[in-house]
Design a protein around this motif. Structure first.
Motif, PDB file in Angstrom:
ATOM      1  N   LEU A 110      -5.952   6.470 -13.386  1.00 53.56           N
ATOM      2  CA  LEU A 110      -4.900   7.368 -12.913  1.00 53.56           C
ATOM      3  C   LEU A 110      -3.616   7.141 -13.714  1.00 53.56           C
ATOM      4  N   VAL A 111      -3.202   5.883 -13.833  1.00 52.05           N
ATOM      5  CA  VAL A 111      -1.993   5.561 -14.566  1.00 52.05           C
ATOM      6  C   VAL A 111      -2.136   5.940 -16.035  1.00 52.05           C
ATOM      7  N   LEU A 112      -3.279   5.622 -16.634  1.00 46.02           N
ATOM      8  CA  LEU A 112      -3.479   5.863 -18.060  1.00 46.02           C
ATOM      9  C   LEU A 112      -3.497   7.359 -18.370  1.00 46.02           C
ATOM     10  N   VAL A 113      -4.252   8.131 -17.592  1.00 43.00           N
ATOM     11  CA  VAL A 113      -4.389   9.567 -17.850  1.00 43.00           C
ATOM     12  C   VAL A 113      -3.053  10.282 -17.656  1.00 43.00           C
ATOM     13  N   CYS A 114      -2.364   9.961 -16.562  1.00 41.63           N
ATOM     14  CA  CYS A 114      -1.099  10.641 -16.279  1.00 41.63           C
ATOM     15  C   CYS A 114      -0.033  10.261 -17.311  1.00 41.63           C
ATOM     16  N   THR A 115       0.024   8.987 -17.656  1.00 41.47           N
ATOM     17  CA  THR A 115       1.001   8.550 -18.647  1.00 41.47           C
ATOM     18  C   THR A 115       0.726   9.194 -19.994  1.00 41.47           C
ATOM     19  N   TYR A 116      -0.533   9.236 -20.390  1.00 33.92           N
ATOM     20  CA  TYR A 116      -0.902   9.807 -21.670  1.00 33.92           C
ATOM     21  C   TYR A 116      -0.578  11.301 -21.707  1.00 33.92           C
ATOM     22  N   ALA A 117      -0.821  11.987 -20.593  1.00 31.55           N
ATOM     23  CA  ALA A 117      -0.534  13.428 -20.528  1.00 31.55           C
ATOM     24  C   ALA A 117       0.970  13.686 -20.657  1.00 31.55           C
ATOM     25  N   VAL A 118       1.777  12.896 -19.942  1.00 30.26           N
ATOM     26  CA  VAL A 118       3.234  13.090 -20.004  1.00 30.26           C
ATOM     27  C   VAL A 118       3.756  12.779 -21.404  1.00 30.26           C
ATOM     28  N   LEU A 119       3.285  11.698 -22.010  1.00 31.48           N
ATOM     29  CA  LEU A 119       3.732  11.355 -23.364  1.00 31.48           C
ATOM     30  C   LEU A 119       3.312  12.417 -24.376  1.00 31.48           C
ATOM     31  N   THR A 120       2.159  13.050 -24.152  1.00 35.00           N
ATOM     32  CA  THR A 120       1.689  14.067 -25.087  1.00 35.00           C
ATOM     33  C   THR A 120       2.593  15.292 -25.079  1.00 35.00           C
ATOM     34  N   VAL A 121       2.973  15.758 -23.907  1.00 34.40           N
ATOM     35  CA  VAL A 121       3.741  17.015 -23.826  1.00 34.40           C
ATOM     36  C   VAL A 121       5.243  16.797 -23.921  1.00 34.40           C
ATOM     37  N   ALA A 122       5.736  15.587 -23.655  1.00 32.08           N
ATOM     38  CA  ALA A 122       7.183  15.329 -23.698  1.00 32.08           C
ATOM     39  C   ALA A 122       7.491  14.200 -24.678  1.00 32.08           C
ATOM     40  N   TRP A 123       6.736  14.123 -25.749  1.00 31.61           N
ATOM     41  CA  TRP A 123       6.849  13.005 -26.671  1.00 31.61           C
ATOM     42  C   TRP A 123       8.220  12.901 -27.320  1.00 31.61           C
ATOM     43  N   LYS A 124       8.734  13.985 -27.840  1.00 36.26           N
ATOM     44  CA  LYS A 124       9.946  13.904 -28.661  1.00 36.26           C
ATOM     45  C   LYS A 124      11.160  13.390 -27.880  1.00 36.26           C
ATOM     46  N   MET A 147       0.827  -1.201   0.000  1.00 39.32           N
ATOM     47  CA  MET A 147       0.000   0.000   0.000  1.00 39.32           C
ATOM     48  C   MET A 147       0.863   1.255   0.000  1.00 39.32           C
ATOM     49  N   ASN A 148       1.989   1.194   0.672  1.00 47.80           N
ATOM     50  CA  ASN A 148       2.904   2.342   0.672  1.00 47.80           C
ATOM     51  C   ASN A 148       3.407   2.626  -0.737  1.00 47.80           C
ATOM     52  N   TRP A 149       3.720   1.557  -1.479  1.00 49.29           N
ATOM     53  CA  TRP A 149       4.213   1.774  -2.833  1.00 49.29           C
ATOM     54  C   TRP A 149       3.116   2.322  -3.739  1.00 49.29           C
ATOM     55  N   ILE A 150       1.891   1.823  -3.578  1.00 51.33           N
ATOM     56  CA  ILE A 150       0.771   2.329  -4.371  1.00 51.33           C
ATOM     57  C   ILE A 150       0.560   3.812  -4.095  1.00 51.33           C
ATOM     58  N   THR A 151       0.623   4.196  -2.831  1.00 46.91           N
ATOM     59  CA  THR A 151       0.451   5.598  -2.457  1.00 46.91           C
ATOM     60  C   THR A 151       1.573   6.461  -3.037  1.00 46.91           C
ATOM     61  N   GLY A 152       2.792   5.979  -2.915  1.00 45.98           N
ATOM     62  CA  GLY A 152       3.920   6.735  -3.466  1.00 45.98           C
ATOM     63  C   GLY A 152       3.824   6.880  -4.967  1.00 45.98           C
ATOM     64  N   SER A 153       3.404   5.802  -5.654  1.00 47.14           N
ATOM     65  CA  SER A 153       3.263   5.861  -7.103  1.00 47.14           C
ATOM     66  C   SER A 153       2.178   6.860  -7.505  1.00 47.14           C
ATOM     67  N   ALA A 154       1.062   6.859  -6.771  1.00 46.98           N
ATOM     68  CA  ALA A 154      -0.009   7.800  -7.072  1.00 46.98           C
ATOM     69  C   ALA A 154       0.459   9.228  -6.892  1.00 46.98           C
ATOM     70  N   ALA A 155       1.252   9.486  -5.846  1.00 47.94           N
ATOM     71  CA  ALA A 155       1.763  10.832  -5.613  1.00 47.94           C
ATOM     72  C   ALA A 155       2.709  11.265  -6.734  1.00 47.94           C
ATOM     73  N   VAL A 156       3.581  10.368  -7.159  1.00 53.72           N
ATOM     74  CA  VAL A 156       4.513  10.692  -8.246  1.00 53.72           C
ATOM     75  C   VAL A 156       3.752  10.968  -9.538  1.00 53.72           C
ATOM     76  N   LEU A 157       2.747  10.149  -9.834  1.00 52.18           N
ATOM     77  CA  LEU A 157       1.958  10.363 -11.047  1.00 52.18           C
ATOM     78  C   LEU A 157       1.205  11.689 -11.000  1.00 52.18           C
ATOM     79  N   ALA A 158       0.689  12.055  -9.830  1.00 52.04           N
ATOM     80  CA  ALA A 158      -0.010  13.335  -9.698  1.00 52.04           C
ATOM     81  C   ALA A 158       0.933  14.500  -9.940  1.00 52.04           C
ATOM     82  N   VAL A 159       2.125  14.414  -9.398  1.00 56.20           N
ATOM     83  CA  VAL A 159       3.118  15.470  -9.616  1.00 56.20           C
ATOM     84  C   VAL A 159       3.490  15.538 -11.098  1.00 56.20           C
ATOM     85  N   ALA A 160       3.667  14.364 -11.742  1.00 50.55           N
ATOM     86  CA  ALA A 160       4.004  14.326 -13.161  1.00 50.55           C
ATOM     87  C   ALA A 160       2.881  14.927 -14.000  1.00 50.55           C
TER      88      ALA A 160
END
Length: 857
Positions: A772-786, A435-448
């Protein structure tokens, strides 16, 4: 060498020895066998036959009489027998050579795996392949190690029946009391010192006719000590007046149960004894009262016995008894019917259970084999090959009210084995670590996610060019990363890749994204397929793809099975699965081994039995890294119908039905259960919800993107991402710093993983974490694709575009790595090299389009 051949060899050897050493003719079958004991005194011998028992009798078994077959495991199996009989036996019997060699270990393990699937006991009959004197304590220790291992791995109750029928002349270990007793006690000492809980069984053959015709001449070669032991009446002769059992009985403390071989050879009382060369001329039903007379030690003897085997060794020694029995039938001879012969025998056996309450088990010989007692002809001992006979056996067993059916121990089913391949937690992990890792991952994705808004404004040249309608490379990039995660996870060696794969996706695994993204891609390409071939043509093409997936799935299952027969290749690394104690059952299941190819060997029979063919065709067997393939086959079959509704703007109906099926599984999980292997790991009723959402998202991708990138959409997505991550961090802080996270309960965080994030089922926590994972990943790939595409796109995009291909071929790499000799799976440098090499080879296969025409992508 088969048992029949050994008996013939013993007979020929005995006759030859008699002619060479004495020149005396063999005695007639109707007279007692008498052999002069060289050097033995005949003056006033003192009888040594055991007196009537005076010991306290053992208590009758309280759980009923266990019944089961002794199978020819090369041609038959427990599932087939259970199907024919219509009941689940409580025990099975298997014969293996001893000392253990590679073949006997394989046969034993194979039987133990199948028996565990029915929760039955296993009677392990050990047949010495060397002289009794050559058996060592090391052999017994090796036996015990295996007993402990299979008990731990399969939970099977085991009975060790060492060298049965040792009082007979037809076995190589027969009529050697001194060596036999020593060998039995050595085996028993090792078994009793171990932790397997196995019980030893001492099991001679019924004694009428002892020392049997085929002993003539052979007994002349025994030691002086054995001469004295066998000549129990001290008259200098070996005759039926001598005790057929006592000389072979070990120390009572080394014997847990006694047994008795009691077979019907169909030749009447004059030939009742095993080993008598009286020809079988007709199939004849047994005479009334024969079994009762045998158990009373009256049938076939020319010399009266002082007490029965049952009274002496069951009642007298306080032991329960396992009866090994069967009735011979020769289809090449006239006479009574098979039913009358076999039923006439088993009904007598069953009728004696009440009168002999210490009989705790009955095994029936269920084989076809050459039999010396039938003149070397092939005869049938089976009671279930004929439907009429099998039905009669079942009815008679049930009517006694005494038979204990299975299971008698934990049932280890193929479905449980498949489910166990999903290990919930990592070994040794703290209860809150996941659960600690899930929470940490969610926080990192939110910041990203928040950072992506800044990067998008500051560096617009990095953005993804979304003007192409052919495909979305961002999705291909994510699919490529996910398939690499799958490959690395299944090749279980230590490396930085392994750590990243296990920790990179938060609460979810690669499987969720794999299914969701597959649905998105199929939803995206459907309009183009309709434009090319029309709606019906697109549906036909989709079904053709599903058919190809199914055929490839069957081919992979068969190829892995066939590779297992290649010398020096151990396919068990993926055809079985060993619980690491991190699955749903926790540490109590640690070390348990599950067979993922139930009845796979039955496919080699000619013709193969339907139950095995059915399991194969329904994908109820297969290697564990491959089990999700069946899910894709079923989803691909449903794909055209779902897209027909979605294309007509009935997406809401599709999603409503999807969630209805998901909810139904929660209330009645067995209603929609499929027998296929994948359903135990990826229940179709649950996992379809990812696929259906993917189809809707893919079909309406541009509309969804426009809605989410509008101002209200951005605000809504931001609230979801930050709110979800913020709540998890808030709950974590309450747990870590000892305050109550009002308005939530104080213990909510401690119970959160078990209540919503476990990997066994697609629970609510994982369903929330997935967008959460899909939206954050898609957003990061969209703006930092190159920059991302330049650094990793060369690898992930090609692999993502051929992700199904990669998934299929990776199974063979998992097997190959498992068979690397001397590989240290805990070595960082070896593991890193292995992972890099496998990914590199698969990448080269994709780039060269190796077998692309055969393997779906």
């Amino acid at each position: 060498m088969t048992r029949a051949v050994r008996r013939i060899a013993a007979a020929v050897g005995a006759a030859a020895a008699l002619l060479l050493l004495t020149g005396a003719p063999a005695l007639a079958a109707a007279t007692p066998a008498a052999v002069t004991v060289a050097g033995a005194t005949t003056e006033s011998p003192t009888p040594t036959t055991d007196p009537a028992p005076t010991s306290t009798p053992a208590a009758p078994a309280t759980d009923g009489v266990r019944f089961g077959p002794e199978l020819n495991w090369g041609d038959d199996g427990p599932d087939g027998y259970r199907t024919r009989l219509g009941e689940t036996p409580a025990m099975y019997s298997v014969r293996v050579s001893y000392p253990l060699d590679a073949r006997s270990i394989s046969e034993w393990q194979h039987a133990a795996l199948q028996v565990a699937a029915q929760g039955a006991s296993l009677v392990l009959t050990l047949e010495p392949s060397v002289e009794l004197a050559a058996l060592t304590e090391a052999d017994a220790a090796d036996l015990n190690t295996r007993l402990e291992r299979y008990r731990s791995q399969y939970g099977t109750e085991q009975f060790v029946r060492f060298a049965p029928e040792m009082n007979g002349s037809w076995v190589s270990w027969g009529q050697q009391p001194t060596a036999y007793v020593s060998a039995f006690e050595t085996v028993a000492a090792a078994v009793h010192a171990g932790s397997s809980g196995a019980e030893t069984v001492w099991s001679p053959s019924y004694g009428a006719g002892y020392p049997f015709e085929r002993a003539d001449g052979r007994l002349d070669a025994i030691t002086a000590r054995d001469r004295v032991a066998i000549d129990t009446d001290g008259d200098g002769l070996f005759t039926e007046a001598d005790d057929p059992y006592g000389p072979y009985f070990p120390d009572a403390d080394s014997v847990d149960r006694v047994g008795l071989s009691l077979y019907y050879f169909g030749k009447g009382e004059s030939a009742a004894a095993a080993g008598r060369d009286v020809p079988l001329e007709l199939n004849t039903a047994p005479q009334d009262g024969e079994v009762a007379a045998r158990l009373d030690e009256r049938w076939g003897y020319t010399t009266a016995q002082r007490a029965s085997f049952y009274d002496r060794f069951a009642v007298g020694e306080g032991k329960t008894l396992l009866l090994d029995t069967g009735a011979l039938y020769d289809f090449g001879r006239d006479g009574d019917s098979e039913l009358s012969v076999k039923r006439g025998w088993w009904t007598q056996v069953l009728a004696e259970l009440d009168r002999h309450p210490l009989i705790s088990g009955v095994t029936w010989l269920e084989v076809v084999r050459d039999e010396a007692e039938a003149g070397g002809r092939q005869v049938d001992w089976r009671a279930t090959a004929n439907g009429e006979v099998a039905s009669a056996l079942r009815d008679d067993l049930v009517s006694t009210g005494l038979i204990r059916w299975g299971p008698v121990s934990d049932v280890v089913t193929p479905a449980q084995g498949s489910a166990a391949t999903v290990q919930v937690r990592q070994a040794g992990a703290d209860p809150n670590e996941e659960m600690n890792w899930i929470t940490g991952s969610a926080a990192v994705l939110a910041v990203a996610f928040l950072a992506s808004g800044i990067i998008g404004r500051a560096l617009p040249k990095w953005r993804y060019d979304d003007t192409s309608a052919s495909r979305d490379l961002r999705i291909d990039m994510v699919r490529g990363f996910i398939i690499v995660v799958v490959v690395v996870t299944h090749i279980e060696v230590t490396s930085p890749f392994a750590y990243a794969s296990l920790k990179a996706i938060g609460a979810i695994t690669g499987a969720e994204l794999f299914v969701l993204l597959s649905g998105i891609v199929l939803g995206m390409v459907f309009p183009a397929a309709v434009a090319r071939a029309g709606e019906w043509g697109a549906a036909v093409a989709a079904w053709g793809r599903a058919r190809k997936q199914y055929v490839v799935a069957l081919a992979v299952i068969l190829l892995i099975f066939a590779i297992g027969f290649v010398p020096f290749v151990d396919a068990s690394a993926i055809t079985t699965f060993t619980d690491r104690g991190t699955g749903e059952g926790g540490t109590s299941d640690s070390g348990r081994v599950y067979d993922l190819y139930p009845n796979g060997e039955r496919l080699l029979d000619y013709p193969p039995p339907w139950y095995a063919v059915r399991q194969f065709l329904l994908l109820e067997m297969g290697p564990w890294p491959f089990n999700i393939m069946g899910l894709f086959v079923v989803l691909s079959l449903a794909y055209p119908a779902l897209m027909w509704l979605i294309k007509r703007r009935l997406w809401w109906l599709v999603l409503a039905l999807s969630w209805g099926v998901y909810a139904l599984h929660g209330f009645a999980p067995e209603v929609l259960r499929l027998p296929s292997q994948f359903d135990a790991v990826f229940p179709l009723a649950l996992w379809q919800v990812l696929f259906t959402h993917g189809l809707v998202i893919g079909f309406y991708r541009r509309q969804i993107i426009r809605a989410l990138t509008s101002l209200p959409g951005k605000i809504g997505v931001g609230i979801f991402v930050v709110g979800y991550a913020g709540i998890l961090v808030y709950l974590w802080a309450g747990q870590a710093y000892g305050f109550t996270p009002v308005p939530f309960p104080a213990d909510l965080y401690a119970n959160l993983y078990d209540s919503g994030y476990q990997r066994i089922f697609l629970e609510w926590g994982r369903l929330v974490d997935l967008p959460l994972v899909l939206v954050c990943t898609y957003a990061v790939l969209t703006v930092a694709w190159k920059p991302i595409e330049k650094s990793m796109g060369w690898l992930w995009i090609p692999l993502g575009q051929a992700s199904l291909y990669v998934f299929i071929v990776h199974v063979f790499f998992v097997l190959a790595v498992a068979n690397i000799p001397g590989l240290d799976r805990g070595s960082l440098w070896q593991g890193t090299l292995i992972h890099a090499a496998v990914i590199g080879i698969i990448f080269a296969m994709v780039r060269s389009r190796f077998l692309f025409r055969v393997i779906p992508r």
